[in-house]
Structure formats: C-alpha cells, structure tokens
Design an enzyme around this catalytic site. Structure first.
Site, PDB file in Angstrom:
ATOM      1  NE  ARG A  29      -2.895   0.374   3.325  1.00  0.00           N
ATOM      2  CZ  ARG A  29      -2.155   0.511   4.447  1.00  0.00           C
ATOM      3  NH1 ARG A  29      -1.405   1.581   4.608  1.00  0.00           N
ATOM      4  NH2 ARG A  29      -2.174  -0.412   5.394  1.00  0.00           N
ATOM      5  CE1 TYR A  42     -18.108  10.368 -15.272  1.00  0.00           C
ATOM      6  CE2 TYR A  42     -16.718  10.562 -13.330  1.00  0.00           C
ATOM      7  CZ  TYR A  42     -17.591   9.836 -14.116  1.00  0.00           C
ATOM      8  OH  TYR A  42     -17.935   8.568 -13.739  1.00  0.00           O
ATOM      9  CG  ASP A 102      -9.950  15.397 -15.097  1.00  0.00           C
ATOM     10  OD1 ASP A 102      -9.304  14.802 -15.976  1.00  0.00           O
ATOM     11  OD2 ASP A 102     -10.925  14.880 -14.522  1.00  0.00           O
ATOM     12  CE  LYS A 115     -13.368   7.099 -18.701  1.00  0.00           C
ATOM     13  NZ  LYS A 115     -13.296   7.605 -17.382  1.00  0.00           N
TER      14      LYS A 115
HETATM   15  C1  LIG Z   1     -12.781  13.731 -17.195  1.00  0.00           C
HETATM   16  C2  LIG Z   1     -12.958  12.611 -16.201  1.00  0.00           C
HETATM   17  N1  LIG Z   1     -12.384  12.712 -14.997  1.00  0.00           N
HETATM   18  C3  LIG Z   1     -12.516  11.739 -14.067  1.00  0.00           C
HETATM   19  C4  LIG Z   1     -13.264  10.605 -14.320  1.00  0.00           C
HETATM   20  C5  LIG Z   1     -13.403   9.546 -13.259  1.00  0.00           C
HETATM   21  O1  LIG Z   1     -12.524   8.485 -13.508  1.00  0.00           O
HETATM   22  P1  LIG Z   1     -12.791   6.949 -13.141  1.00  0.00           P
HETATM   23  O2  LIG Z   1     -14.016   6.523 -13.891  1.00  0.00           O
HETATM   24  O3  LIG Z   1     -11.530   6.272 -13.582  1.00  0.00           O
HETATM   25  O4  LIG Z   1     -12.996   6.890 -11.666  1.00  0.00           O
HETATM   26  C6  LIG Z   1     -13.863  10.451 -15.569  1.00  0.00           C
HETATM   27  C7  LIG Z   1     -14.652   9.226 -15.861  1.00  0.00           C
HETATM   28  O5  LIG Z   1     -15.368   9.153 -16.838  1.00  0.00           O
HETATM   29  C8  LIG Z   1     -13.719  11.492 -16.531  1.00  0.00           C
HETATM   30  O6  LIG Z   1     -14.299  11.407 -17.744  1.00  0.00           O
END
Ligand SMILES: Cc1ncc(COP(=O)(O)O)c(C=O)c1O
Length: 378
Positions: A46, A98, A171, A196
């Site tokens: 961890r 998101y 992000d 992604k």
């Molecule tokens: C722009 C963006 N940030 C964060 C996330 C969250 O990521 P995760 O689904 O890997 O938890 C997503 C998920 O679709 C996303 O599109």
C-alpha cells in the site's frame, strides 16, 4: 529527454538485477526486511510497490513534475486531492464536468464544509470574478470539459491566481501528457482517469495524480497511504505498457476525430458540434497554444431524443457505452449516463440536453466510422 522517448521506454532499465526491459510485475504485498530497522525501500505494497512506483515516477517525469501517485480509479485520485482542503475552503470548479466528479463534490465534500463555485472556466473573466469569493483555496478544471469540450486558457488562469495561495488542479484525462503538460502553463496538480486514454484499451480502471511540487507530493503520498485506494500492481503494469504507445494512439485518435468532426460539421442533421480541433471551434486557438493535438472527443446534438434512441440502436461500428479513450469508438448519451447526477436544470442551462451525444473516436479506419454515421444519419 523528449516525452516520446520516456514513454517508449517506460519501465525499461528499472530492474537492474534482471535487466528486464518490460518492468516486472511485483505482486508481493509484503517485502522482507534485511534486518531490524532496515528496509529495501519496500515494506508493504500500500505504501510502495515496485511496479506502481515505476509508473508513478514515469508519470512525474513525463509531466515535468515532482511526484506521481497512482490510485484505484480517477475518482479515487480526485478524492485524495480533495482531502488537501479543509472545512471553510471553497473551490472554483468547471461547471460542465464529469458527473462523477460533481457527485463527489456535492455528496461528500459539501457536507464537510467545502464549497464548490461552478463556473465557465473557458471564460477567464468569469473565473476572475469567482476567485474573489471568500475562502477560495482551489481552482479545478477539465481540459477540455466533459462533455461540451470547452477550452480554458491555463496561462491566463495561472496569472489570476499567482501569489494567492490557490491550488490549480487540472483534470487532463482527455489530452494526457502526450498532448498537454499543464505544469508548463502554471498548474500545480494534474489528475487523470487513467481508465481512459492512458490505459487506452477499455480494460483497466485506474487514476493518477501528479504534483509539480515535492512538498505537495509528500502530503498527497501520505493521504494515498493513509486512505489506501492505491492502484494494484497488475493495473500499474498495464498502464506502463500502454504508455509506450500513448503518443501514437493520441495522434491517430486526433486524426480520426478531425475526419469525423469535418463530416459531422457539414451534415444538415447535426447541431452544436464541438470538436476543439476544428478551426471553427471557439476553443481551437487556445488549445492550439497549449497542446500539441486536440484529442479524440466530439460532442454534438441531433434533432430529438427519439433520434438519439434510433441512432444508438442502429450504429454498427460505434459501440454504445459510457467510457472513452480506447481503441474502439464509443458513443455516450451524457444526460442519462455520465452526467445523470447533475440537476436537470443545470444540465439544460449548460447545454447538456436530451439531444446531446458524446463520441469517443477510436483507432478504427476513419472511413468505416464515417460510413457508420452516414448510414444512420442519412
Ligand atoms: C474527465 C474525467 N475525470 C474523471 C473521471 C473519473 O474516472 P474513473 O471513472 O476512472 O474513476 C472520468 C470518468 O469518466 C472522466 O471522464
């Protein structure tokens, strides 16, 4: 070294004992101590795992940052970063974002006394006004936003928060370090749903956070270990493997997306097309200044919800699913899938309507993608 070289050689030269070119997968959860008070640098997975650590160090190097940290999902990475804030703090955040990030803000952190000021982060003047609200300690945005693909001017926003003790969080899921390095434009932390493009194959759930500053990285590493949502060794290995082809994949995603967007732009049944790689898109110039490509995401509207249903049922190459960034092209209905947790009035005001579709353009032959869309759109 050029980021492409770092990515192609991700994990190489990291296991001198064996000379392995592909970083070995260390499944061990615990590591033997050489003696009392001594450590090999690894005690318990961890806290640190050799395979995860190479991924984390590679990401930090790619971004020009100090510390990379890998989490079990993108939301786990965001959750860890939000723990840097305290009750009474406010964050200025992208209003078009998101839905899962919104859910985390509103259902967990607002209850703990942190407030979120939803703002159009592609409008620097609106951000400047929001930053003047009491208690602002953070600025969080998606580049470009999900699902409307709006583009923020990172340098202009970094100027607004200079010397103001405000953390700038980006992000960068849609562009990845292959196309954009937000630290070069003043960001403090980058966040990823590595599920992604970084993974790229729709087969791995993962998140990453990278800090520009070592002290902040130390605080985040403490949170990562204390709360425990770490990325497992196998997913870490998958990501190291995926990094090797990231620039090639992003280049092809971008070429394909431009071809598809150019087709959709001329189609009479398509409205409100957004692809920041089209010179006609409002975000094009800003993104061209801060990224070396435009990514593979497109959004657009069709005539009616009935038309949405018909399209989703009829496409034969695009798959109807709620993710993005992989080899296979996916189509998503944000209103009922990725953004269902956001209030309907907010979605309507933003333009996330019942006619909006989001396309993740994959690595297929672009003519097949266009033919698929032509067949259903007529
Ligand atoms: C722009 C963006 N940030 C964060 C996330 C969250 O990521 P995760 O689904 O890997 O938890 C997503 C998920 O679709 C996303 O599109």
């Amino acid at each position: 070294m050029h980021p492409h070289t770092l990515m192609a050689q991700a994990g190489a030269r990291r296991d001198p004992g064996t000379g392995a070119i592909s970083m070995p997968l260390y499944f061990s959860a615990a590591f033997q101590h050489p003696a009392l008070g001594q450590s090999t640098g690894f005690d318990y997975s961890r806290t640190a795992n050799p395979t995860r650590q190479v991924l984390e160090q590679t990401m930090a190097a790619l971004e020009g940052g100090a510390r990379g940290l890998a989490f079990s999902s993108g939301l786990a990475a965001l959750d860890a970063v939000l723990r840097l804030f305290a009750p009474g703090d406010a964050l200025v955040v992208t209003e078009d974002l998101y839905g899962g990030s919104f859910r985390l803000f509103e259902n967990f952190y607002r209850e703990q006394g942190i407030s979120f000021l939803y703002t159009d982060t592609s409008d620097s003047a609106a951000v400047a006004r929001a930053l003047d609200s009491p208690g602002v300690k953070g600025l969080f945005l998606e580049l470009p936003t999900n699902p409307l693909l709006k583009v923020a001017d990172l340098s202009a926003l970094a100027d607004l928060i200079r010397n103001r003790n405000i953390l700038f969080l980006v992000d960068n899921t849609f562009l990845t370090p292959a196309l954009c390095r937000p630290f070069d434009y003043g960001a403090d932390v980058t966040l990823y749903s590595a599920t992604k493009y970084l993974s790229g194959h729709h087969d791995c759930l993962a998140g990453l956070a990278v800090t520009r500053d070592a002290g902040l990285g130390e605080r985040l590493a403490f949170i990562q270990n204390a709360t425990g949502a770490v990325l497992g060794p196998f997913e870490s290995w998958l990501l190291l493997r995926s990094l090797k082809t990231l620039p090639l994949r992003l280049a092809r995603h971008g070429e394909n997306a431009l071809r598809v967007a150019s087709f959709l732009e001329k189609h009479p049944k398509i409205r409100n097309l957004r692809y920041p790689g089209l010179p006609s898109d409002p975000g094009y110039r800003t993104l061209a200044r801060q990224a070396s490509g435009f990514g593979g995401m497109i959004s657009c509207e069709v005539a009616s919800p009935a038309e949405v249903q018909r399209i989703l049922a009829s496409l034969g190459v695009f798959l109807f699913a709620e993710s993005l960034g992989g080899a296979e092209s996916l189509i998503t209905y944000p209103l009922v899938q990725t953004h269902a947790d956001i209030a309907p009035e907010t979605l309507e005001r933003l333009g996330v309507t019942d006619c909006l579709l989001r396309l993740s353009i994959g690595l297929e032959d672009p003519e097949d993608l266009i033919a698929d869309l032509r067949a259903v759109l007529g």
